[in-house]
Design an enzyme around this catalytic site. Structure first.
Site, mmCIF file in Angstrom:
data_model
loop_
_atom_site.group_PDB
_atom_site.id
_atom_site.type_symbol
_atom_site.label_atom_id
_atom_site.label_comp_id
_atom_site.label_asym_id
_atom_site.label_seq_id
_atom_site.Cartn_x
_atom_site.Cartn_y
_atom_site.Cartn_z
ATOM 1 N N LYS A 294 -6.438 4.743 -9.659
ATOM 2 C CA LYS A 294 -5.326 4.843 -8.713
ATOM 3 C C LYS A 294 -5.559 6.026 -7.789
ATOM 4 O O LYS A 294 -5.817 7.138 -8.231
ATOM 5 C CB LYS A 294 -4.001 4.981 -9.448
ATOM 6 C CG LYS A 294 -2.803 4.978 -8.497
ATOM 7 C CD LYS A 294 -1.495 4.716 -9.211
ATOM 8 C CE LYS A 294 -0.334 4.689 -8.232
ATOM 9 N NZ LYS A 294 -0.486 3.657 -7.197
ATOM 10 N N THR B 97 0.840 -1.191 0.000
ATOM 11 C CA THR B 97 0.000 0.000 0.000
ATOM 12 C C THR B 97 0.880 1.248 0.000
ATOM 13 O O THR B 97 1.836 1.331 0.763
ATOM 14 C CB THR B 97 -0.912 0.028 1.238
ATOM 15 O OG1 THR B 97 -1.679 -1.188 1.291
ATOM 16 C CG2 THR B 97 -1.854 1.225 1.201
ATOM 17 N N HIS C 259 -0.851 6.066 -14.917
ATOM 18 C CA HIS C 259 -1.590 4.956 -14.318
ATOM 19 C C HIS C 259 -3.068 5.062 -14.690
ATOM 20 O O HIS C 259 -3.515 6.059 -15.253
ATOM 21 C CB HIS C 259 -1.436 4.963 -12.794
ATOM 22 C CG HIS C 259 -0.111 4.455 -12.317
ATOM 23 N ND1 HIS C 259 1.005 5.257 -12.239
ATOM 24 C CD2 HIS C 259 0.280 3.226 -11.929
ATOM 25 C CE1 HIS C 259 2.033 4.549 -11.800
ATOM 26 N NE2 HIS C 259 1.614 3.311 -11.605
#
Length: 238
Positions: A139, A76, A135
């Protein structure tokens, strides 16, 4: 090996598929609806926990794994202001913790390449360095954890660079990271050294989540039975 998956979204499901294909057993699949499984009695059934959740929950999830005596592999991003506390608690409780902003084997080789290139460019003031990361639109953080790792490597080596920013700037001491969110991009990171004469560019492009998930499983296999604080460089001997 018995694995607790803390976070059962797209990444968690991909990790599950790879882990079970390698003969491992998923003993817990923990998401917002099964947070009770984070109690010590439940977690202690696992040999390793793999944590991919949110910046808001990662810190507490990791501490609960330490309380249960379960090694933690965490991917994470966006919570690293608490990383020093996690490391201190890990050492205090004689537990095992491995954090990576990116578990992909290719990305970790890219990290090593980025660091070496920054060392070579440190004595070349005619070049300016810039970064771009791309991305998917889901995200949650920008810039990506991978981009921040790359930026910190560059800042550590290039004279005059003192930090990074996520917005355009005229301040030459700040490394600009240009973040783009485009579907269905799995992840691209570009580092470019520019001069009036030429450019030197290195790029890593992920084609799917499988590289990240496979690396996380490899890390879990590696950390079982160990104590201390580790990263993917330790796993891959980079």
């Amino acid at each position: 090996m018995k694995i607790a998956l803390i976070g059962y979204g797209k990444m968690g499901k991909t990790i599950e598929a790879i882990a079970t294909s390698r003969g491992h057993e998923i003993v817990h699949r923990i998401d917002i609806n099964s947070s009770h499984l984070l109690e010590k009695e439940s977690l202690s059934q696992a040999d390793v926990a793999i944590e991919f959740t949110t910046p808001e929950t990662a810190y507490h999830n990791i501490l609960k794994c330490f309380d249960a005596g379960v090694p933690v592999v965490c991917g994470t991003t966006g919570w690293l202001e608490k990383l020093p506390e996690v490391k201190a608690t890990c050492l205090e409780k004689h537990q095992a913790f491995l954090y990576a902003s990116n578990f992909s084997i290719g990305v970790n080789i890219f990290f090593a390449l980025n660091q070496k290139l920054a060392e070579l460019m440190a004595g070349q003031p005619s070049y300016s360095v810039r970064m771009e990361e791309i991305h998917h639109t889901q995200k949650k953080d920008a810039p990506s954890g991978t981009a921040i790792t790359l930026a910190e490597q560059i800042i550590d080596k290039i004279p005059g660079k003192t930090g990074w920013v996520n917005d355009p700037t005229q301040d030459a001491s700040q490394l600009y990271i240009h973040s783009k969110r485009i579907d269905p991009a799995a992840g691209t990171h570009i580092i470019d050294y520019h001069s009036t004469i030429d450019d030197i560019t290195i790029t890593h492009t992920a084609h799917s989540r499988e590289g990240f998930a496979a690396g996380a499983v490899t890390a879990a296999e590696w950390i079982k039975g160990k104590k201390g604080i580790f990263n993917m460089g330790d796993v891959l001997n980079l």
